[in-house]
Design a protein around this motif. Sequence first.
Motif, PDB file in Angstrom:
ATOM      1  N   ASN A 188       2.542  -4.825  -5.305  1.00  0.00           N
ATOM      2  CA  ASN A 188       2.986  -6.082  -4.722  1.00  0.00           C
ATOM      3  C   ASN A 188       4.058  -6.686  -5.241  1.00  0.00           C
ATOM      4  O   ASN A 188       5.042  -7.076  -4.539  1.00  0.00           O
ATOM      5  CB  ASN A 188       1.548  -6.877  -4.665  1.00  0.00           C
ATOM      6  N   ARG A 243       0.910  -1.208  -0.014  1.00  0.00           N
ATOM      7  CA  ARG A 243      -0.089  -0.035   0.228  1.00  0.00           C
ATOM      8  C   ARG A 243       0.751   1.341   0.029  1.00  0.00           C
ATOM      9  O   ARG A 243       0.521   2.428  -0.729  1.00  0.00           O
ATOM     10  CB  ARG A 243      -0.922   0.038   1.271  1.00  0.00           C
ATOM     11  N   SER A 254      -0.768   0.531  -9.694  1.00  0.00           N
ATOM     12  CA  SER A 254      -1.623  -0.511  -9.339  1.00  0.00           C
ATOM     13  C   SER A 254      -1.260  -1.708  -8.233  1.00  0.00           C
ATOM     14  O   SER A 254      -0.128  -1.370  -7.768  1.00  0.00           O
ATOM     15  CB  SER A 254      -1.762  -1.570 -10.834  1.00  0.00           C
ATOM     16  N   SER A 255      -2.217  -2.112  -7.577  1.00  0.00           N
ATOM     17  CA  SER A 255      -2.018  -2.998  -6.468  1.00  0.00           C
ATOM     18  C   SER A 255      -1.062  -4.037  -6.931  1.00  0.00           C
ATOM     19  O   SER A 255      -0.263  -4.628  -6.130  1.00  0.00           O
ATOM     20  CB  SER A 255      -3.254  -3.207  -5.808  1.00  0.00           C
ATOM     21  N   LEU A 299       1.738   2.384  -3.544  1.00  0.00           N
ATOM     22  CA  LEU A 299       0.652   3.195  -4.147  1.00  0.00           C
ATOM     23  C   LEU A 299       0.444   4.479  -3.508  1.00  0.00           C
ATOM     24  O   LEU A 299       0.291   5.609  -4.308  1.00  0.00           O
ATOM     25  CB  LEU A 299      -0.610   2.274  -4.120  1.00  0.00           C
TER      26      LEU A 299
END
Length: 111
Positions: free
Chosen positions: A23, A8, A18-19, A11
């Motif tokens: 990741n 997070r 994008s998540s 972001l």
Amino acid sequence: MKLLSSPRHYLFNLYTTSSAEANRLWRRKIKEKWGNECAYCGSEENLTIDHVIPRSKGGMDTSKNMVCCCESCNQDKAHTPWKEWYFAQDFFNVEQYNRIQEMLLEYFINK
């Protein structure tokens, strides 16, 4: 760029959009932090990420609870407490043990 504490944060800091990409970047940085070697046995093959304190035992998804880990060690350790498991391994290494322990101290301080 330093390792941020969670996907997070990537972001929120606009390092990615994008998540899924956040990741991937987070996981890559964890692996780089450990020299792209398993934190337990030192293998460079089939690397993944391990929760040192498993989520099933209350471990969180933060970088202070994650190490680069080969698939073999990850599957073998499973939900076993990491110290108990690691001490029983032929490849136990006191330097790696201390490095993981120091990381976990930060985890508990910031928890």
